[in-house]
Design an enzyme around this catalytic site. Structure first.
Site: not given
Ligand code: DON
Length: 306
Positions: A61, A64, A188, A240, A258
């Site tokens: 993420s 982003k 994405y 978040y 993540v």
């Molecule tokens: O879409 C997802 O779930 C992952 N590619 C990215 C989520 C993420 O990194 C949330 N961060 N803490």
């Protein structure tokens, strides 16, 4: 600075509870949680690191921040008709708010918001072109042409991406999407799968700590006002439903992923990248947050004062 980072790395090595690696993306579940890295890039061009700062990890993420910056550069303030600027108070992959607000995600950092940004970036382009633009932008910022997408992680995300597909189709049901849902999701998943190390990531974030200017070239990436606004979104939405806790403990704009990375910005002072793959229950790096809390305390660089 080197002493501070060495002390932090030493303390992290002694911390027993390192959190849990993300398992919902099977490829990330294979990463050894006993790893830690921190890099600090200063506007002067100096770089300080401790731990395995040349080890690549999945930025997830954190990407982003860069896709938002590209979208703002390409489409300007019009993007705010598709995503909001409010913290969600919900998990990163939550669907509930989307129904209340007719498919408009509350900010560009939750999954739904970043998927909406990917749709905007695809306008008039093939996914490969949009991904090339994102990668080229990050390579330029980090001054490193070796930065690339980890295809194994991208495939792993596609194979297990039912939740993100749900978010995307739900948004599409409100008539917001301009591109085929599969193309948006593919874009994405691939930008989330970019691999970087903390040295590259801290350098890539430096424009946000330097009024929008890339200090290496003196080239303005974004206006000072835009840099300030991206930082404010990172502070309020970057972790978040853990954003309040992160601001409370660290006091710096930050964006987590993540994969266990966090990019934190000390405006006017430094861009800091940390990585440790073990996560807390919300999905933010456990040791990464701890390390940044120590870093902010030792440097007195919290945006809320010493
Ligand atoms: O879409 C997802 O779930 C992952 N590619 C990215 C989520 C993420 O990194 C949330 N961060 N803490």
């Amino acid at each position: 600075m080197q002493t501070i980072l060495d002390e932090i790395a030493q303390q992290m090595a002694q911390t027993l509870d390192k959190g849990e690696v993300a398992t919902y993306i099977p490829q990330l579940a294979q990463v050894d949680p006993n790893q830690f890295a921190i890099s600090v890039a200063l506007p002067s061009g100096e770089m300080f690191s401790a731990g395995c700062a040349d080890k690549h990890f999945s930025i997830q993420s954190i990407s982003k921040v860069f896709t938002l910056t590209v979208a703002l550069g390409r489409l300007g303030e019009s993007i705010w008709s598709r995503v909001g600027k409010e913290p969600s108070g919900d998990p990163f992959n939550s669907i509930v708010q989307l129904e209340h607000e007719q498919g408009k995600p509350c900010n560009p950092f939750i999954n739904a918001g970043a998927i909406a940004i990917a749709d905007l970036l695809l306008q008039g382009h093939q996914p490969k072109e949009t991904l090339a633009e994102i990668i080229q932008f990050i390579r330029f910022l980090a001054d490193d042409d070796s930065i690339a997408i980890d295809e194994k992680v991208a495939r792993s995300e596609i194979e297990t991406g039912a939740r993100n597909a749900s978010l995307a189709y739900f948004m599409a049901s409100f008539g917001h999407f301009q591109n085929p849902v599969d193309a948006v999701l593919g874009t994405y998943f691939h930008h989330c799968s970019i691999a970087m190390n903390t040295q590259q990531l801290s350098r890539a974030g430096l424009f946000l700590a330097n009024n929008g200017i890339n200090p290496a070239s003196g080239y303005p990436i974004v206006s000072a006002e835009r840099a300030k606004r991206i930082n404010s979104l990172m502070l309020l939405c970057g972790h978040y439903d853990g954003s309040g806790e992160f601001a409370f403990r660290v006091g710096l704009p930050g964006k987590s992923g993540v994969g266990g990375g966090i990019l934190a910005i000390a405006p006017g002072k430094a861009s800091i990248a940390v990585w440790s793959p073990g996560l807390d229950v919300i999905g933010n790096s456990k040791l990464g947050t701890q390390a940044l809390e120590l870093f902010a305390a030792k440097t007195g660089w919290s945006v809320f004062g010493e």
